[in-house]
Scaffold this motif. Structure first.
Motif, PDB file in Angstrom:
ATOM      1  N   CYS A 106       0.650  -1.114  -0.001  1.00 34.84           N
ATOM      2  CA  CYS A 106      -0.268  -0.434  -0.306  1.00 34.84           C
ATOM      3  C   CYS A 106       0.914   1.213  -0.195  1.00 34.84           C
ATOM      4  O   CYS A 106      -0.011   2.125  -0.504  1.00 34.84           O
ATOM      5  N   LEU A 152     -14.585   0.728   7.890  1.00 28.21           N
ATOM      6  CA  LEU A 152     -14.324   0.240   6.950  1.00 28.21           C
ATOM      7  C   LEU A 152     -13.954  -1.009   6.680  1.00 28.21           C
ATOM      8  O   LEU A 152     -14.013  -1.617   5.762  1.00 28.21           O
ATOM      9  N   TYR A 193      -4.933  -3.103   8.299  1.00 19.94           N
ATOM     10  CA  TYR A 193      -5.178  -1.500   8.145  1.00 19.94           C
ATOM     11  C   TYR A 193      -5.115  -0.690   8.295  1.00 19.94           C
ATOM     12  O   TYR A 193      -3.891  -0.331   9.731  1.00 19.94           O
ATOM     13  N   ASN A 205     -14.158 -10.325   2.137  1.00 23.97           N
ATOM     14  CA  ASN A 205     -13.713 -10.558   3.356  1.00 23.97           C
ATOM     15  C   ASN A 205     -14.635 -11.257   4.431  1.00 23.97           C
ATOM     16  O   ASN A 205     -13.437 -11.880   5.205  1.00 23.97           O
ATOM     17  N   ASP A 264     -18.298  -7.048   1.980  1.00 20.49           N
ATOM     18  CA  ASP A 264     -16.955  -6.557   1.934  1.00 20.49           C
ATOM     19  C   ASP A 264     -16.833  -8.199   1.523  1.00 20.49           C
ATOM     20  O   ASP A 264     -17.096  -9.255   2.568  1.00 20.49           O
ATOM     21  N   MET A 279      -6.084  -9.161   7.734  1.00 10.02           N
ATOM     22  CA  MET A 279      -6.259  -8.304   6.663  1.00 10.02           C
ATOM     23  C   MET A 279      -5.417  -6.491   7.634  1.00 10.02           C
ATOM     24  O   MET A 279      -5.900  -6.402   8.376  1.00 10.02           O
ATOM     25  N   VAL A 297      -1.884  -9.268   1.896  1.00  9.27           N
ATOM     26  CA  VAL A 297      -3.249  -7.767   1.473  1.00  9.27           C
ATOM     27  C   VAL A 297      -3.023  -6.999   2.444  1.00  9.27           C
ATOM     28  O   VAL A 297      -3.497  -7.093   3.584  1.00  9.27           O
ATOM     29  N   GLU A 298      -3.252  -5.909   2.109  1.00 12.23           N
ATOM     30  CA  GLU A 298      -3.764  -4.457   3.315  1.00 12.23           C
ATOM     31  C   GLU A 298      -4.145  -3.155   2.497  1.00 12.23           C
ATOM     32  O   GLU A 298      -4.620  -3.182   0.796  1.00 12.23           O
ATOM     33  N   ARG A 299      -4.773  -2.672   2.888  1.00  6.51           N
ATOM     34  CA  ARG A 299      -6.295  -1.547   3.420  1.00  6.51           C
ATOM     35  C   ARG A 299      -5.340  -0.530   4.441  1.00  6.51           C
ATOM     36  O   ARG A 299      -5.181  -0.290   4.973  1.00  6.51           O
TER      37      ARG A 299
END
Length: 678
Positions: free
Chosen positions: A80, A135, A176, A160, A158, A174, A667-669
């Motif tokens: 990210c 989120l 954040y 996920n 979502d 995941m 995976v990152e948001r």
């Protein structure tokens, strides 16, 4: 090769040190009994060639052997950040990785949503007036205040998150990322324990978490979340705590925090959950030395204010005066959350490589445990066979023809065959039988499920709960306590990944055999040939005895290393396998007329010998010699080099490396950017 890569075990005379003696650069450590650990460096030792600290990298290998840690090539990918460089400060910001763990429904995802809103809006009124931060999707039900009818509240979608009742809402880990003016906080959401699908799903989720963490080098905080009013010491609760503390390196204890949710019920103070957790930690993990203290490592929150925001957005008809109640929860929880993160940021980060190495070491040593015991049993049996033949030659006048037969006498090696898929077998008395394989009597266990599809069940360990998911106990979701094949309890079943087959091999070395043949051709006297054969047999017995001692010392080193780095005592890791073989020997004594109890007595004595070797290692270490998890590579290398048993160990190492070759997805948001650089 530097001194750090020399053999772990050497030979020395009793009660004296090596010729040069141990030095600051490293050396051989002895105690008064002659016990030796060669090549272990003193604390703070340096390589002689360049004066730099000795290499302990996970990338290191020992001649010809891949490191068991070879898959731990770690770096913080932070994709990210790479994709959003324009929004980042010109100066690199410190990053704080925080892992959230807990049971399903404990409120991990809701806490992440709440944190985003606590940081963006000073009060709940501000969040109501503006667009509050969502989120992670939410889904829950409330009763309508007037009709009591079910009011379904859903916010966002979502991929996920799961909506299936009873299952963990979060499917995969995941991260954040929250960017502030002076720091980046990364909160890692995880699947919850206590999944309705059972312990199999819990174990799979825990493995996902560990694999995901390989994207990062450090963790500043590990937050264990549980309900403040939790009163049930359930299987899921125990699994979560036990699995966590047995997998974490002991050094991570300083970074563990506890967050109690739904704390409005306990007035934002310690409640039943606090005291239940304290009891479990004191009873099960005293070595972790975790003392629960409010505002130090324990914090109390209630995220009902966030649920209020979601429900209000969905049109739920709250009464006007209810906002005041939620405002109290908002203020108290925001304050506790900030205090908790402040405490976490103050801590030195936990180096995740230590935990990953511990887990890899635990898995590797678990794979070696049974072969370590079985090989010793086989060596002992062969030593007895050779010794009896030697005594026969010494006692009787053997003819040339009889001596020729002795030249070609055979013993049995234990060939280990790796199965393509594990089998579920039954170890009850009624499902065992004594069979003859290549002239050797062995105890055979009934195969109830060939190529069992259930993964990650520890091998050769009776009564593993995950066995209940094998098809012999689980038919279309209906779980039985008794096997559908043999009728025995699941508690006497176990998984096997290897089978052992006796293979004949000559006792006398080919070079010596050639010498003996030359003596026979020269028509030397039978006495001369007898002495030469006895000498060859004695040499083989000596080699086998040294190998057995070496294997015992290696097992003790494995136990010591696990005990040193883990939160739970691991010295007895070979005991279950010893007990299994002891049961087999008792069965042979009972049903085979004239069967000797020599092997049984040897196996019983191994338990005491293992403890004695561990104590000797501890004494050597106390004298200033260092042994770390990286030394497992060297121990494994030494076992693979053994003349008689090395090939079996090499097969195990190769299979372990193959099984542990995994690729990790990351995976990152973006959670929230309050850096002012948008």
């Amino acid at each position: 090769m530097n001194k750090y890569a020399r053999k772990i075990f050497g030979k020395g005379k009793k009660g004296r040190k090596s010729k040069d003696g141990p030095s600051a650069e490293g050396g051989d450590g002895y105690d008064d009994s002659g016990f030796v650990i060669a090549g272990l460096p003193k604390e703070g030792s340096h390589d002689e060639e360049d004066g730099e600290p000795m290499e302990t990298s996970s990338e290191s290998t020992v001649q010809g052997l891949n490191s068991i840690f070879k898959w731990l090539s770690l770096k913080d990918t932070d994709e990210c950040r790479k994709q959003n460089q324009k929004t980042a400060s010109k100066k690199a910001l410190p990053k704080y990785n925080i892992l959230l763990l807990g049971g399903s429904g404990a409120g991990k995802s809701t806490t992440i949503n709440s944190f985003a809103n606590y940081e963006k809006y000073p009060t709940i009124k501000d969040a109501v007036k503006n667009k509050f931060v969502e989120l992670i999707s939410s889904s829950f039900k409330l009763a309508h205040p007037e009709t009591d009818e079910e009011f379904c509240i859903e916010s966002g979608h979502d991929a996920n998150e799961s909506d299936i009742l009873g299952q963990s809402r979060t499917k995969d880990p995941m991260a954040y990322r929250f960017t502030f003016a002076d720091k980046i906080i990364r909160l890692i959401d995880t699947p919850g324990m206590g999944d309705a699908r059972g312990l199999k799903a819990d174990k799979e989720n825990f493995e996902k978490i560990l694999e995901y963490l390989k994207n990062y080098e450090t963790l500043h905080g590990i937050i264990i979340m549980m309900k403040s009013n939790e009163t049930l010491n359930s299987t899921a609760f125990n699994y979560c705590i036990t699995e966590l503390f047995s997998r974490l390196h002991r050094s991570a204890s300083e970074n563990i925090f506890f967050c109690f949710t739904f704390s409005r019920n306990t007035f934002y103070r310690a409640g039943d959950g606090f005291y239940l957790l304290n009891q479990v930690l004191n009873e099960e993990f005293p070595d972790a030395k975790l003392e629960l203290k409010s505002k130090v490592n324990c914090f109390f929150i209630d995220n009902e204010a966030y649920r209020y925001l979601v429900a209000k957005k969905a049109g739920y008809p709250f009464e006007t005066d209810q906002m005041a109640e939620f405002a109290v929860a908002w203020n108290k929880s925001a304050d506790q959350t900030r205090q908790m993160f402040s405490r976490i940021i103050e801590k030195s980060p936990h180096n995740l490589l230590h935990t990953f190495k511990l887990n890899m070491a635990q898995n590797f040593i678990a794979e070696l445990a049974e072969p370590i015991v079985r090989l010793q049993k086989n060596i002992f049996s062969n030593m007895n066979t050779i010794e009896r033949q030697k005594q026969s030659i010494e006692r009787d006048s053997s003819t040339i023809d009889e001596l020729k037969k002795t030249m070609h006498m055979t013993i049995f090696d234990m060939k280990m065959v790796v199965l393509e898929a594990p089998n579920t077998v039954c170890a009850s008395n009624k499902c065992r039988e004594i069979v003859l394989v290549n002239g050797v009597r062995k105890v055979d266990l009934k195969k109830c499920c060939i190529a069992c599809p259930v993964e990650d069940i520890p091998t050769r360990k009776k009564g593993e709960l995950l066995l209940k998911y094998c098809e012999i106990f689980n038919k279309n979701g209906n779980i039985s306590n008794n096997c559908r094949e043999c009728g025995c309890s699941w508690k006497v079943h176990l998984h096997v990944k290897h089978e052992y087959q006796p293979v004949q091999k000559k006792v006398i070395d080919p070079v010596v055999e050639k010498e003996l043949k030359s003596l026979l051709d020269s028509k030397k006297s039978s006495d001369c040939i007898s002495r030469k054969i006895i000498e060859a047999l004695e040499n083989t017995v000596r080699e086998l005895n040294e190998e057995m001692e070496h294997i015992q010392r290696a097992a003790a080193c494995f136990g010591y290393l696990l005990n040193k780095h883990s939160n739970s005592s691991c010295n007895q890791f070979i005991e279950p396998h010893l007990d299994m073989l002891i049961e087999e020997e008792k069965m042979k004594i009972k049903f085979i007329k004239g069967y000797s109890d020599e092997t049984l007595m040897m196996l019983v004595s191994l338990k005491d010998k293992h403890g004695e070797h561990v104590k000797k290692i501890e004494k050597v270490i106390a004298d200033g010699y260092s042994m770390e998890l990286e030394d497992i590579d060297k121990l494994a290398h030494e076992l693979c080099q053994l003349k008689h048993s090395g090939q079996q160990f090499q097969t195990l190492v190769n299979q372990f490396l193959k099984d542990n070759e995994k690729k990790v997805a990351h995976v990152e948001r973006v959670g929230l950017d309050m850096s002012g650089n948008q």
